[in-house]
Design an enzyme around this catalytic site. Structure first.
Site: not given
Length: 319
Positions: A235, A264, A282
């Site tokens: 993360r 994000e 991601h």
């Protein structure tokens, strides 16, 4: 009549269509649920599906008075307020290990692409500079992976997959996690600082939480040295991004490979301008195999819940 299940996060329909054969889905497409559905509809929702990183706090839970199950699509659950869920007798489930191999692959891809300077060498060929024998200071030989000390922060399912892949590349593997595992052949370091001082390639594979927020800071990055690299597939909140940008710009470290970011889908503009960074959107768990496995975990959790049984993949609040 099928049980109602709310799709709380914005998830592509391809990821949720398997669930439609078993449940009556209410898809909020990532918007506030009270804007998408009437109060009487929301009052019937006993379970929801969410992406683990999507914020789901006490006030959000209170909009769904009958809610008793939060099922995370994927291994992460950092967006869910576990204490608030426990206080409301809401069970939380996830998909542990379902995407571990895929994330491990991306970690190695980023590691190799960063160390071997893929953002530099690819355009060197495409531009014709290689064919023209045009010299480039960025093309100097980098250090290789064989014999390097690679430190892994977090040794869960994903950390183990990464460690096995790194070891296959003839590198030495060390790790730090909350638990020391006697069954692993890798070196255990007693603290995060000790891990950073020991290694020159630092791979982040730890769960996000208040205890890991910005723990990879300027001091820790400095311990890696000018030949050091940071790879993050967990993360974005684990890294202090301004500190990382500063370390990359000043060449306090050699480079970084990032699949995740603090906010994000927005990667800091400073990162996108740097040649010593490899960036991906991601995609760690985004393979066909991973989605099939994650969907199977979601279905198993929901089926058990509506049958009045214990979730097979339950997340427990430990604090």
């Amino acid at each position: 009549m099928p049980d109602k299940v709310l799709i709380y996060s914005r998830l592509p329909r391809s990821m949720t269509q398997r669930f439609a054969a078993h449940f009556d889905l209410l898809d909020a497409v990532g918007k506030p649920v009270e804007e998408m559905f009437a109060a009487d509809e929301l009052a019937q929702v006993r379970a929801l599906i969410t992406a683990g990183g999507t914020p789901l706090r006490a006030a959000d839970m209170d909009k769904l008075p009958a809610l008793k199950a939060i099922i995370c699509y994927g291994t992460g659950y950092d967006g869910v307020d576990l204490k608030a869920a426990a206080a409301r007798n809401i069970v939380v489930g996830n998909s542990p290990g379902a995407n571990a191999s895929s994330v491990g692959d991306v970690a190695m891809m980023l590691l190799l692409a960063t160390m071997r300077r893929l953002p530099v060498v690819d355009p060197y060929v495409r531009s014709g500079d290689w064919a023209a024998a045009k010299p480039s200071p960025l093309m100097k030989p980098p250090m290789g992976l064989a014999g390097r000390k690679v430190g892994i922060y977090g040794m869960g399912e994903i950390g183990r997959k990464i460690a096995a892949r790194v070891a296959a590349f003839e590198a030495e593997v060390g790790y730090f996690s909350r638990t020391r595992y006697d069954d692993l052949p890798y070196r255990y370091l007693p603290s995060l600082d000790a891990l950073a001082e020991w290694c020159s390639v630092f791979v982040i594979a730890v769960r996000a939480g208040t205890d890991t927020n910005h723990v990879v800071n300027a001091d820790l990055l400095a311990k890696l040295g000018a030949d050091g690299y940071v790879i993050n597939i967990s993360r974005g909140s684990v890294i202090d991004e301004p500190a990382l940008v500063a370390a990359l710009k000043s060449h306090a470290i050699a480079g970084a490979g990032l699949d995740v970011y603090e906010t994000e889908p927005h990667a800091p503009s400073e990162l996108t301008k740097l040649p010593n960074v490899v960036l991906t959107p991601h995609i760690g768990g985004n393979t066909q195999e991973s989605h099939v496995a994650m969907q199977a975990c979601v279905l198993a959790n929901l089926t058990a819940f509506f049958a009045g049984e214990k979730l097979p993949y339950e997340v427990r609040c430990t604090s």
